[in-house]
Enzyme design. Structure first.
Site, mmCIF file in Angstrom:
data_model
loop_
_atom_site.group_PDB
_atom_site.id
_atom_site.type_symbol
_atom_site.label_atom_id
_atom_site.label_comp_id
_atom_site.label_asym_id
_atom_site.label_seq_id
_atom_site.Cartn_x
_atom_site.Cartn_y
_atom_site.Cartn_z
ATOM 1 N N HIS A 288 50.320 43.268 87.145
ATOM 2 C CA HIS A 288 48.991 43.867 87.126
ATOM 3 C C HIS A 288 48.825 44.747 85.898
ATOM 4 O O HIS A 288 49.780 45.083 85.209
ATOM 5 C CB HIS A 288 48.736 44.679 88.395
ATOM 6 C CG HIS A 288 47.369 44.441 88.960
ATOM 7 N ND1 HIS A 288 46.229 44.708 88.239
ATOM 8 C CD2 HIS A 288 46.953 43.925 90.140
ATOM 9 C CE1 HIS A 288 45.172 44.384 88.960
ATOM 10 N NE2 HIS A 288 45.586 43.901 90.115
ATOM 11 N N GLU B 172 40.584 33.188 82.429
ATOM 12 C CA GLU B 172 39.234 33.709 82.704
ATOM 13 C C GLU B 172 39.046 34.895 81.776
ATOM 14 O O GLU B 172 39.618 35.959 81.988
ATOM 15 C CB GLU B 172 39.118 34.100 84.173
ATOM 16 C CG GLU B 172 37.675 34.144 84.672
ATOM 17 C CD GLU B 172 37.081 35.539 84.674
ATOM 18 O OE1 GLU B 172 36.618 35.985 83.598
ATOM 19 O OE2 GLU B 172 37.096 36.170 85.723
ATOM 20 N N LEU B 173 38.237 34.693 80.748
ATOM 21 C CA LEU B 173 38.170 35.649 79.650
ATOM 22 C C LEU B 173 36.844 36.399 79.649
ATOM 23 O O LEU B 173 36.312 36.731 80.692
ATOM 24 C CB LEU B 173 38.443 34.911 78.335
ATOM 25 C CG LEU B 173 39.727 34.053 78.352
ATOM 26 C CD1 LEU B 173 39.900 33.307 77.047
ATOM 27 C CD2 LEU B 173 40.952 34.890 78.675
ATOM 28 N N CYS C 245 33.193 41.042 83.828
ATOM 29 C CA CYS C 245 33.163 39.903 82.918
ATOM 30 C C CYS C 245 31.919 39.057 83.132
ATOM 31 O O CYS C 245 31.456 38.381 82.214
ATOM 32 C CB CYS C 245 34.421 39.049 83.090
ATOM 33 S SG CYS C 245 34.733 38.530 84.776
ATOM 34 N N ASN D 288 39.569 45.830 86.028
ATOM 35 C CA ASN D 288 38.169 46.151 86.320
ATOM 36 C C ASN D 288 37.753 45.792 87.752
ATOM 37 O O ASN D 288 36.988 46.519 88.386
ATOM 38 C CB ASN D 288 37.234 45.484 85.307
ATOM 39 C CG ASN D 288 37.318 43.980 85.317
ATOM 40 O OD1 ASN D 288 38.398 43.404 85.445
ATOM 41 N ND2 ASN D 288 36.188 43.317 85.171
ATOM 42 N N GLY E 47 41.278 38.426 81.583
ATOM 43 C CA GLY E 47 41.226 39.540 80.650
ATOM 44 C C GLY E 47 40.475 39.183 79.388
ATOM 45 O O GLY E 47 39.524 38.398 79.424
#
Length: 461
Positions: A157, A230-231, A264, A133, A208
């Site tokens: 990636h 990092e969600l 996010c 993103n 993700g």
């Protein structure tokens, strides 16, 4: 030979095809990384900074080309593509500048007969799994500080944005980075899990979904290695009764709809004091109606498709369910001919009369929709903002900064804002609570997760 295809959300065509790495390729990359890291860790921070700075120079020189590739890989309007390259540069140069101080030895007060200090030692080989993103800005959060700390990096990636890994590899090659210090792999999901389990991997950084974070933890279990996760997010904004609507409306709505809501840390829930609620909604709807949904390669498009049709259909279902249980939809999807079920193109939507029983106010939407609720007090707003499984960022819009700061202290989030949202300052720690993840990137503190302390306790003879 397994092939990975990238389907462009722009027109549904196959934009990129890449061969997935087989076991032999993975083994060769791992071996090179381990050997290269032994030499790389012996270089000075100044030397590392030179290579990383030269990489940034080479990377940003291709701004227009990179922006166009982003558009076709993940659908962001070309008019906004260059902004990511600028964000990449800001974060990279910021972390390079912080490295000398962040990695400096910690000296202790004199103690007769002893020399004592603590160094920050690199971990070894860092495996970075990056999302589609914001494919460059999220990746750089870990890549540059990992290298500056003396680690070697292997980047995997997203299958949606494979060219991003290749362009970073090319930029490092142009900078003359020693072979093996930075490498990339195109991997299947099973191969990704196997690499996390490999004992030569010393650190994993993942950005993700919550499910992806669970996968990392499951495969890293029992290895006692550092992981940064990092969600997701369901980030709230609160517009107080004293807020400046001229600033709050565009600030909040851009935070909600930029990148078609695929952020996010995008705003997905808005709470507005009852005194301003109706005026805010009226202006917010007018703001959204100015968006132009269309082919993102067209410079006049301001709202592109979601990454894939399934993502758009997920958001459609959230909206339909909310409306069926009492929410009011302010935008007529019929005004957006491209927005059809089964298409990646999705009409934006503003919902009112929502509550926390609705999925659209609890599940991460990751699309161009936002729910707006009226509140009667600061306390009610804070309670609702904290009523979430996520805690990445939260924002308060107010003219009274002192009150805003006091309220921000009560928020369960890794980053709190007043009068802005949806932004990463590379000098501030980027972290989440609850299901938004664990660990920290950026800032001086970000270097702590990429190194281990080593104490020197030297008694004089």
């Amino acid at each position: 030979m397994a092939i990975q295809q990238t389907i462009s959300p722009v027109d549904g065509s196959v934009y990129v095809e890449r061969e997935l790495a087989d076991a032999a390729r993975v083994e060769a990359v791992l071996e090179r990384a381990v050997v290269a890291q032994r030499a790389w860790r012996a270089t000075s921070i100044a030397e590392r900074a030179g290579f990383c700075s030269a990489m940034v120079d080479a990377f940003v020189a291709r701004r227009d080309e990179l922006a166009e590739e982003l558009t076709w890989q993940m659908g962001r309007p070309i008019s906004a593509g260059g902004g990511e390259i600028g964000g990449f540069e800001e974060r990279a140069r910021g972390m390079i500048a912080l490295a000398e101080e962040a990695l400096a030895p910690i000296t202790l007060p004199d103690k007769p007969g002893f020399t004592r200090y603590i160094t920050r030692e690199p971990l070894g080989v860092s495996f970075i799994v990056a999302p589609w993103n914001f494919p460059f800005m999220t990746a750089v959060n870990a890549i540059v500080p990992s290298l500056m700390a003396g680690n070697a990096v292997i980047l995997k990636h997203s299958a949606q944005t494979p060219l991003c890994a290749e362009r970073l590899q090319e930029a490092f090659a142009a900078a003359g980075l020693p072979e093996g210090v930075f490498q990339h792999l195109h991997l299947s999901h099973p191969a990704t899990e196997a690499l996390i389990r490999d004992p030569r991997i010393d650190h994993v950084s993942f950005t993700g979904s919550v499910g992806g974070g669970e996968m990392v933890e499951r495969n890293a279990a029992g290895r006692f290695i550092a992981t940064g996760l990092e969600l997701g997010g369901k980030d709230p904004a609160y517009v107080r009764a004293d807020a400046d609507l001229d600033a709050a409306v565009p600030g909040v709505m851009d935070g909600a709809f930029f990148n078609a809501g695929q952020s996010c840390c995008g705003i997905e829930r808005i709470y507005v004091h009852r005194e301003l609620h109706d005026a805010f909604v009226e202006r917010a709807v007018a703001w959204v109606q100015q968006l132009r949904l269309g082919n993102p390669s067209d410079p006049t498009t301001t709202l592109g498709p979601l990454v894939k049709p399934a993502a758009a259909d997920f958001v459609r279902a959230q909206v339909e369910e909310a409306v069926s249980t009492g929410a009011k939809a302010w935008i007529d999807p019929g005004d957006y001919p491209l927005s059809e079920p089964g298409s990646a193109y999705l009409a934006p939507q503003v919902l009112t009369d929502v509550d926390h029983s609705m999925r659209v106010m609890r599940e991460e939407s990751f699309g161009p929709v936002v729910g707006i609720m009226s509140v009667d007090s600061d306390d009610e707003a804070i309670e609702l903002m904290n009523d979430s499984d996520f805690g990445l960022t939260a924002a308060i819009f107010t003219r009274d900064i002192a009150v805003g700061e006091q309220l921000a202290r009560r928020l369960e989030a890794g980053t709190v804002f007043t009068n802005r949202c949806d932004y990463l300052d590379p000098e501030l720690a980027w972290t989440g609570v609850k299901q938004s993840g664990r660990g920290c990137s950026l800032s001086r503190l970000g270097y702590e997760t990429l190194t281990r302390p080593k104490s020197f306790h030297l008694k004089h003879a």
